[in-house]
Design a protein around this motif. Structure first.
Motif, PDB file in Angstrom:
ATOM      1  N   SER A  73      25.236 -35.336   3.998  1.00 37.40           N
ATOM      2  CA  SER A  73      25.006 -34.069   3.289  1.00 37.40           C
ATOM      3  C   SER A  73      26.063 -33.841   2.216  1.00 37.40           C
ATOM      4  O   SER A  73      25.757 -33.343   1.125  1.00 37.40           O
ATOM      5  CB  SER A  73      25.020 -32.905   4.294  1.00 37.40           C
ATOM      6  N   VAL A 127      25.394 -35.892  -0.819  1.00 34.18           N
ATOM      7  CA  VAL A 127      24.394 -35.266  -1.690  1.00 34.18           C
ATOM      8  C   VAL A 127      25.063 -34.264  -2.624  1.00 34.18           C
ATOM      9  O   VAL A 127      24.678 -34.127  -3.792  1.00 34.18           O
ATOM     10  CB  VAL A 127      23.290 -34.594  -0.852  1.00 34.18           C
ATOM     11  N   PHE A 140      24.939 -34.001  -6.699  1.00 30.17           N
ATOM     12  CA  PHE A 140      24.667 -32.802  -7.484  1.00 30.17           C
ATOM     13  C   PHE A 140      25.747 -32.595  -8.549  1.00 30.17           C
ATOM     14  O   PHE A 140      25.451 -32.245  -9.700  1.00 30.17           O
ATOM     15  CB  PHE A 140      24.589 -31.578  -6.576  1.00 30.17           C
ATOM     16  N   SER A 145      16.425 -32.934  -1.768  1.00 28.11           N
ATOM     17  CA  SER A 145      17.478 -32.789  -2.786  1.00 28.11           C
ATOM     18  C   SER A 145      16.926 -32.970  -4.195  1.00 28.11           C
ATOM     19  O   SER A 145      17.464 -32.399  -5.145  1.00 28.11           O
ATOM     20  CB  SER A 145      18.598 -33.800  -2.529  1.00 28.11           C
ATOM     21  N   TRP A 151      16.038 -29.758  -5.952  1.00 29.70           N
ATOM     22  CA  TRP A 151      17.110 -29.049  -6.660  1.00 29.70           C
ATOM     23  C   TRP A 151      17.516 -29.792  -7.936  1.00 29.70           C
ATOM     24  O   TRP A 151      17.901 -29.173  -8.927  1.00 29.70           O
ATOM     25  CB  TRP A 151      18.305 -28.854  -5.730  1.00 29.70           C
ATOM     26  N   TYR A 160      22.817 -24.427  -3.181  1.00 33.55           N
ATOM     27  CA  TYR A 160      22.834 -25.749  -3.811  1.00 33.55           C
ATOM     28  C   TYR A 160      22.922 -25.728  -5.342  1.00 33.55           C
ATOM     29  O   TYR A 160      23.637 -26.560  -5.912  1.00 33.55           O
ATOM     30  CB  TYR A 160      21.595 -26.536  -3.387  1.00 33.55           C
TER      31      TYR A 160
END
Length: 384
Positions: A55, A58, A62, A154, A157, A203
């Motif tokens: 996580s 990720v 981002f 993901s 996003w 996020y």
């Protein structure tokens, strides 16, 4: 710094490292029901967690997107008419191909969740059947859950950030002089999103951290050359790693409390610091520019898209008790199929994206020329 055009190669290496960690994270979730609690605590509440922090990896993705997608938008000659169609093709073509392949695996390999350990990732997060409607709705990237290929949560996003890039860039440019306090405020927003269960707030601000890095990148490079800062870079790397997994290290004390959510938000700041170090720290650049890391970076998007359905399918094919064999086969198989997927799907998608961007830019130019001509005709008509 090693570059390919305007590309920062060390960031490719970091992306590859993050993709590898996500792969190992899912392997660990398959293994979790078969590991005793003490062993699981050793894996997840120690520095070993850095190798399994899926996580958090990720979040690194981002931040990387916030940086590398925003950087070209600041260059002269950048075209939004070129950017949007190119970005949509770049995201959707590999996603559609990966989701279609994952759906075929679900159809081809029978899946009975009752054969998997109760409450496990294999039982709770994997589709056991598919329909055309399910596949089509998940292809849109507009759903909150993606059981056919669960990593696609993901990409949802990523899509929203890509569409909202002008807003992110406008905000980052307006507050660039106050980047550090704004970054702190951004982490506070992530914390608020985590505590309230608002996924968008949890996020999307992570991408802003990357965009802030993009608008201050030149300053960060200059500051990193100062002797005092250069000596501190190794310690900053330790700090970044600690921030990234702080919520896990402190879990025995903070589980179920607001402090756990705060530490989870701080992981985003750790991810941002790791991205900065990948750019400005020579030792990190050398490590990330190695052939292995660059190869992983090259196939990272493909690896991210294909590995979870492969691991899940092998587990159902071989049986729950043969989980170790599924993982032993699944890791190299995922890497190999990712390389093939990159060649057969991702690279052609990049070509299509460039063509779509070119068409978008040409159409925008034509519209602009016609608008100018129409304005001239109106001016002449008024003059006469």
């Amino acid at each position: 710094m090693s570059r390919n055009g305007n590309r920062i190669s060390s960031l490719d290496g970091l992306r590859g490292l993050a993709a590898g960690i996500v792969l190992l994270h899912h392997v660990s979730l398959i293994a979790q029901p078969w590991i005793d609690p003490a062993g699981w605590a050793l894996l997840t509440q120690s520095p070993v967690k850095l190798l399994l922090a899926g996580s958090e990896a990720v979040m690194v993705f981002f931040v990387l997107s916030g940086l590398v997608v925003a950087l070209p938008a600041r260059q002269a000659g950048f075209s939004w008419a070129r950017y949007y169609p190119a970005r949509v093709f770049r995201l959707y073509v590999p996603v559609i191909a990966a989701l279609g392949a994952a759906a075929l695996l679900v159809v081809a390999i029978p899946r009975d969740p009752s054969t998997m350990p109760e409450g496990s990732w294999m039982q709770d997060a994997q589709a056991t059947s598919v329909s055309a409607g399910e596949v089509l709705t998940q292809m849109t990237l507009l759903r909150p859950a993606y059981p056919i290929d669960n990593v696609l949560w993901s990409l949802r996003w990523e899509l929203f950030f890509s569409l909202l890039l002008p807003v992110f860039l406008w905000v980052a440019l307006r507050v660039r002089r106050f980047a550090v306090p704004v970054a702190v405020l951004t982490v506070a927003l992530i914390f608020l999103g985590r505590t309230t269960g608002d996924a968008a707030l949890a996020y999307l601000p992570v991408f802003l951290l990357g965009t802030l890095i993009a608008v201050r990148l030149a300053d960060l490079r200059v500051r990193a050359e100062r002797p005092r800062v250069r000596r501190a870079l190794p310690w900053l790397a330790v700090l970044a790693g600690g921030m990234l997994i702080a919520s896990w290290l402190a879990r025995p004390l903070t589980a179920g409390t607001v402090a756990a959510d705060l530490l989870w938000a701080i992981a985003a700041a750790g991810a941002a610091l790791l991205v900065v170090l990948a750019v400005v720290w020579p030792r990190a650049r050398r490590a990330l520019d190695t052939r292995t890391m660059q190869w992983l970076g090259r196939i990272s998007f493909s690896l991210y898209l294909v590995h979870a359905p492969i691991l899940a399918s092998l587990c159902y094919l071989l049986g729950a008790e043969q989980w170790w064999l599924a993982c032993l086969i699944g890791v190299p198989l995922s890497l190999g199929i990712a390389a093939v997927f990159h060649t057969l799907v991702e690279q052609p998608a990049q070509v299509l994206a460039r063509r779509a961007g070119g068409i978008g830019a040409a159409l925008a130019d034509r519209i602009e020329v016609r608008a100018i001509r129409a304005a001239r005709r109106r001016a002449l008509a008024r003059a006469s």
